[in-house]
Design an enzyme around this catalytic site. Structure first.
Site, PDB file in Angstrom:
ATOM      1  N   GLY A   9       0.784  -1.227   0.000  1.00 14.55           N
ATOM      2  CA  GLY A   9       0.000   0.000   0.000  1.00 14.55           C
ATOM      3  C   GLY A   9       0.817   1.278   0.000  1.00 14.55           C
ATOM      4  O   GLY A   9       0.258   2.367  -0.073  1.00 14.55           O
TER       5      GLY A   9
ATOM      6  N   GLU B 227       4.883  -5.577   2.556  1.00 20.31           N
ATOM      7  CA  GLU B 227       4.794  -6.161   1.199  1.00 20.31           C
ATOM      8  C   GLU B 227       4.627  -5.066   0.143  1.00 20.31           C
ATOM      9  O   GLU B 227       3.616  -5.031  -0.570  1.00 20.31           O
ATOM     10  CB  GLU B 227       3.587  -7.102   1.130  1.00 20.31           C
ATOM     11  CG  GLU B 227       3.608  -8.217   2.141  1.00 20.31           C
ATOM     12  CD  GLU B 227       2.266  -8.966   2.214  1.00 20.31           C
ATOM     13  OE1 GLU B 227       1.291  -8.551   1.560  1.00 20.31           O
ATOM     14  OE2 GLU B 227       2.217  -9.960   2.949  1.00 20.31           O
ATOM     15  N   PRO B 228       5.571  -4.160   0.018  1.00 19.53           N
ATOM     16  CA  PRO B 228       5.404  -3.130  -1.008  1.00 19.53           C
ATOM     17  C   PRO B 228       5.487  -3.723  -2.409  1.00 19.53           C
ATOM     18  O   PRO B 228       6.291  -4.631  -2.654  1.00 19.53           O
ATOM     19  CB  PRO B 228       6.595  -2.185  -0.766  1.00 19.53           C
ATOM     20  CG  PRO B 228       7.608  -3.020  -0.067  1.00 19.53           C
ATOM     21  CD  PRO B 228       6.863  -4.084   0.694  1.00 19.53           C
TER      22      PRO B 228
ATOM     23  N   ARG C  12      -3.727  -0.362 -17.238  1.00 26.86           N
ATOM     24  CA  ARG C  12      -4.214   0.387 -16.064  1.00 26.86           C
ATOM     25  C   ARG C  12      -5.162   1.547 -16.428  1.00 26.86           C
ATOM     26  O   ARG C  12      -6.194   1.715 -15.776  1.00 26.86           O
ATOM     27  CB  ARG C  12      -3.049   0.895 -15.213  1.00 26.86           C
ATOM     28  CG  ARG C  12      -2.126  -0.217 -14.716  1.00 26.86           C
ATOM     29  CD  ARG C  12      -1.122   0.253 -13.679  1.00 26.86           C
ATOM     30  NE  ARG C  12      -1.761   0.561 -12.421  1.00 26.86           N
ATOM     31  CZ  ARG C  12      -2.008   1.780 -11.996  1.00 26.86           C
ATOM     32  NH1 ARG C  12      -1.635   2.815 -12.693  1.00 26.86           N
ATOM     33  NH2 ARG C  12      -2.630   1.961 -10.840  1.00 26.86           N
TER      34      ARG C  12
ATOM     35  N   CYS D  31      -8.066  -2.964 -31.250  1.00 25.95           N
ATOM     36  CA  CYS D  31      -9.451  -2.719 -31.690  1.00 25.95           C
ATOM     37  C   CYS D  31     -10.422  -2.673 -30.528  1.00 25.95           C
ATOM     38  O   CYS D  31     -11.268  -3.568 -30.377  1.00 25.95           O
ATOM     39  CB  CYS D  31      -9.842  -3.774 -32.705  1.00 25.95           C
ATOM     40  SG  CYS D  31      -8.809  -3.675 -34.153  1.00 25.95           S
ATOM     41  N   GLU D  32     -10.276  -1.711 -29.686  1.00 27.34           N
ATOM     42  CA  GLU D  32     -11.163  -1.481 -28.544  1.00 27.34           C
ATOM     43  C   GLU D  32     -11.186   0.025 -28.312  1.00 27.34           C
ATOM     44  O   GLU D  32     -10.108   0.646 -28.258  1.00 27.34           O
ATOM     45  CB  GLU D  32     -10.581  -2.098 -27.256  1.00 27.34           C
ATOM     46  CG  GLU D  32     -10.363  -3.574 -27.266  1.00 27.34           C
ATOM     47  CD  GLU D  32     -11.567  -4.358 -26.767  1.00 27.34           C
ATOM     48  OE1 GLU D  32     -12.504  -3.754 -26.199  1.00 27.34           O
ATOM     49  OE2 GLU D  32     -11.551  -5.577 -26.963  1.00 27.34           O
TER      50      GLU D  32
ATOM     51  N   TYR E 197       2.626  -3.209 -12.419  1.00 24.67           N
ATOM     52  CA  TYR E 197       1.351  -3.636 -12.990  1.00 24.67           C
ATOM     53  C   TYR E 197       1.242  -3.245 -14.464  1.00 24.67           C
ATOM     54  O   TYR E 197       0.168  -2.900 -14.956  1.00 24.67           O
ATOM     55  CB  TYR E 197       0.165  -3.093 -12.167  1.00 24.67           C
ATOM     56  CG  TYR E 197       0.272  -3.441 -10.696  1.00 24.67           C
ATOM     57  CD1 TYR E 197       0.149  -4.767 -10.280  1.00 24.67           C
ATOM     58  CD2 TYR E 197       0.528  -2.472  -9.725  1.00 24.67           C
ATOM     59  CE1 TYR E 197       0.280  -5.108  -8.940  1.00 24.67           C
ATOM     60  CE2 TYR E 197       0.655  -2.804  -8.391  1.00 24.67           C
ATOM     61  CZ  TYR E 197       0.534  -4.115  -7.998  1.00 24.67           C
ATOM     62  OH  TYR E 197       0.665  -4.454  -6.670  1.00 24.67           O
TER      63      TYR E 197
END
Ligand code: LLP
Length: 427
Positions: free
Chosen positions: A248, A287-288, A326, A356-357, A385
């Protein structure tokens, strides 16, 4: 131009990382390519290490267990491991990845709401530090696996403290309305049986209330609840050694209305949470994920097409949602800059990919300077991510990854080729 990143900066009008001109990266490796600034990862690790020193209250060791879901690139993992970093994993695949990169099993903790029998077997055989149990049925399954193997399972109970992390709903994990962890009341009831059970060693308690914590209070509150629960477990006879306070630690992406609290402030809050509970001898784990690697990474792309349509400008890049999903998934903001600095006039621009979106965008309605076909553009804050959530949708081979350090560039993952797109398929 001021950038939110501490890893990327303009030198003589060109974007660089660790002294490397990103144009040379594009020339050597093509685009789209991930660029990771090695020293920035080290600095981020040192910052959290220093913050955790402020949190320590008499335990014997603190473990930074990098949430490798943020970016499991082997070279990055190896580098973090060499600094003393462990790993927080969520699958058998991540376990094997961490081991492959040289993370010692004794520094690996295993979170996740659904773990299969083979995954639990692998975890016990590998002798990782702790399996973080998130449900009663997982405990039962783990007990069976431990008995089959004739090994004791070292576990931590992951609790869901019902604390609101006040973050994006997709990345909030500490409320009972989410699937994560055990309610503390439920966990408490499991403890006496666990303590008596030869198959288990109850070594810790853990929680993770969510990502991108904007204030320190929710973490302080969660740590207090966690530490109180750990003390209760001890009273019930459990040999609790570790408190894992989760990840976090926030990453500055560049669109924040107010700056995030510093790492030191989070460290202080953890310490205060422990004080509030009267907990003074636990080993700490954190847990970064994104805070270790996010700022260090950029997605280097090239402009394919520029077109004006419907009253706005579309800049179509060769990177897409297949590399960085993201923005499409969470409406996440990433700073986007031309690699060659320009004072060209800005336009209301959608920066998009070729997929194609309609959802294939990096930014919508962004004031962005005029660029031309062939120009390079970097998407910042993308080290976490990004590649980890990448896909090969539209038969797009995965992007290359390079590490830059002290003026040198090293390819750390080859670009995927066409063969890699259908590897394993049968006609
Ligand atoms: N520990 C646990 C148990 C987690 O579930 C997570 C993230 C972390 C640590 C690390 O969180 P961090 O420090 O990176 O915020 N794909 C989303 C993020 C999902 C996070 C899931 N869990 C995104 O791109 O924002």
């Amino acid at each position: 131009m001021t950038l939110p990143s501490k890893a990327f900066a303009y030198e003589a009008g060109t974007l660089t990382a660790s002294g490397v001109d990103l144009r040379t990266v594009a020339d050597a490796h093509g685009t789209p390519t991930w660029v990771y600034a090695a020293e920035r990862v080290d600095a981020a690790y040192r910052s959290i290490e220093a913050a955790m020193k402020r949190a320590e209250r008499g335990g014997t060791e603190t473990l930074i267990a990098y949430a490798i879901k943020a970016n499991g690139n082997l070279a990055l993992l190896k580098r973090l491991a060499s600094l003393g970093c462990g790993a927080d994993i969520v699958s058998g695949g991540e376990l094997l990845r961490a081991l492959k990169a040289g993370v010692p099993a004794s520094k690996i903790v295993y979170s996740g709401v659904g773990k299969s029998r083979p995954e639990l077997k692998l975890a016990l055989e590998s002798e990782i530090r702790a399996v973080h149990v998130e449900s009663e049925s997982e405990l039962k399954l783990l007990g069976e696996v431990a008995a089959d193997l004739g090994r004791k399972a070292t576990i931590a109970l992951r609790v869901n403290p019902n604390v609101d992390a006040e973050t994006h709903p997709y990345i909030a994990t500490g409320l009972h309305s989410t699937k994560f962890g055990l309610e503390i009341d439920v966990a408490r009831e499991l403890v006496p049986a666990i303590v008596k059970d030869e198959r288990f060693h109850l070594d810790g308690v853990s929680c993770h209330i969510g990502s991108q914590l904007g204030t320190v209070e929710p973490l302080r509150e969660a740590v207090t609840l966690l530490a109180r629960f750990a003390l209760e477990c001890r009273e019930l006879g459990a040999p609790i050694r570790s408190l894992d306070v989760g990840g976090g630690w926030p990453l500055t992406y560049g669109n924040e209305k107010a700056p995030y609290p510093s790492d030191a402030a989070f460290g202080d809050a953890i310490g205060e949470g422990l004080d509030e509970a009267g907990a003074n001898d636990f080993d700490l784990i954190t847990e970064p994920g994104r805070s270790l690697v996010g700022d260090a990474g950029a997605l280097l792309t090239r402009v394919l097409t520029v077109k004006d349509q419907g009253g706005k400008r579309f800049v179509i890049l060769d990177g897409a949602m297949t590399e960085l999903i993201r923005p499409a998934l969470y409406q996440a903001y990433h700073a986007i800059v031309p690699v060659v600095a320009t004072d060209a006039e800005t336009h209301d621009t959608d920066l998009v990919g070729p997929v194609c979106e309609s959802g294939d965008f990096f930014a919508r309605g962004r004031a962005f300077p005029s660029v031309s076909e062939g120009d390079l553009v970097a998407i910042l804050g993308a080290g976490a991510y990004g590649r980890e959530m990448a896909s090969t949708y539209n038969a797009r081979p995965r992007a290359a990854e390079v590490l830059v350090e002290a003026g040198e560039t090293r390819l750390v993952r080859e670009r995927g080729d066409a063969e890699s797109l259908w590897a394993g398929e049968r006609l």
